[in-house]
Design an enzyme around this catalytic site. Structure first.
Site, mmCIF file in Angstrom:
data_model
loop_
_atom_site.group_PDB
_atom_site.id
_atom_site.type_symbol
_atom_site.label_atom_id
_atom_site.label_comp_id
_atom_site.label_asym_id
_atom_site.label_seq_id
_atom_site.Cartn_x
_atom_site.Cartn_y
_atom_site.Cartn_z
ATOM 1 C CD GLU A 105 -3.262 -2.282 2.258
ATOM 2 O OE1 GLU A 105 -2.433 -1.590 2.605
ATOM 3 O OE2 GLU A 105 -3.825 -2.890 2.298
ATOM 4 C CG ASP A 162 1.272 3.560 -1.680
ATOM 5 O OD1 ASP A 162 1.440 3.993 -0.952
ATOM 6 O OD2 ASP A 162 2.171 2.815 -2.214
ATOM 7 C CG ASP A 182 -4.175 -0.855 5.042
ATOM 8 O OD1 ASP A 182 -3.626 0.097 4.510
ATOM 9 O OD2 ASP A 182 -4.448 -1.238 6.279
ATOM 10 C CD GLU A 242 -2.111 3.005 0.802
ATOM 11 O OE1 GLU A 242 -1.358 4.198 1.067
ATOM 12 O OE2 GLU A 242 -2.277 1.590 1.172
#
Length: 239
Positions: free
Chosen positions: A50, A54, A123, A126
């Site tokens: 995650e 991002d 989440d 990502e």
């Protein structure tokens, strides 16, 4: 069949049907779709992925906007980027792909609603982007992001202003004072908190919003009051 119990090959094949990419490392994909509540051991869930996803998403979106909007200044580009990388957009795309029914998680996670539900989907999205990046390289991750994010970048309202800035100006116009924010509660573990914040404008009923940071919660609260008072339409355009 319960898709959360698919083995590595079945999981990879199911996702390939949905996004058009065949994973070479099926264990990496399995990790990307495993929540901490169901992990088999330390580090076996998607939290680290995650973090990486991002950053990959941010880079791809920044490049896309830089190339597509040659006349846009830094402020407009930032507004467009923020609208495309927020939790709501990621959660919407996760829903579009049908990603959540592939996630391995504890039974309590399955019943999440509201902001927590949105954050979980964001989440996982990502983490999937990171897994694509590690498995196939930057171009694979880039192609995936462009496929789902580029159409959204061209929608009306994609470059709306930061809600806290918009609310600040509106509040001064209608009440002569700045809005005030207050933390109502903080829930969840330290590594994944959820904040609920209220915003107050003199003469108006307060509104609340939630997010993974105080700033995100404040933005959600500002958006809520702007939408309720019809300063913003639901789609994000201003009157």
């Amino acid at each position: 069949m319960d898709r959360t119990h698919l083995n590595g090959k079945e999981l990879a094949r199911t996702l390939e049907e949905r996004i058009g990419y065949a994973f070479r490392d099926e264990s990496r994909l399995k990790r990307a779709l495993t929540h901490a509540s169901a992990r088999g051991g330390k580090g076996a869930d998607y939290q680290r992925l995650e973090f990486l996803g991002d950053r990959v998403l941010g880079l791809v979106i920044a490049e896309m906007l830089f190339l597509e909007y040659e006349g846009a200044d830094e402020g407009e580009l930032s507004l467009r980027l923020n609208a495309l990388v927020n939790a709501e957009t990621l959660a919407d795309i996760a829903e579009e792909i049908g990603l959540i029914d592939l996630v391995r998680a504890g039974s309590d996670i399955k019943t999440l609603s509201g902001r927590k539900r949105i954050n979980l989907r964001a989440d996982v999205m990502e983490a999937l982007i990171a897994a694509l990046y590690l498995d196939g390289g930057f171009e694979v991750a880039r192609d995936f992001v462009l496929k789902y994010w580029q159409p959204r970048s061209r929608l009306a309202g994609a470059a709306r202003r930061d809600p806290k800035t918009e609310l600040q100006e509106w509040a001064h116009q209608v009440s002569g004072t700045a809005p005030s924010y207050a933390i109502e509660k903080r829930e969840g573990p330290d590594h994944d908190p959820v904040f609920t914040v209220s915003v107050h404008v003199n003469g108006y009923t307060p509104a609340e919003g939630s997010g993974r940071s105080k700033r995100e919660a404040e933005q959600a609260a500002a958006t809520a009051i702007l939408t309720r008072e019809k300063v913003w339409h639901i789609a994000g355009t201003t009157e």
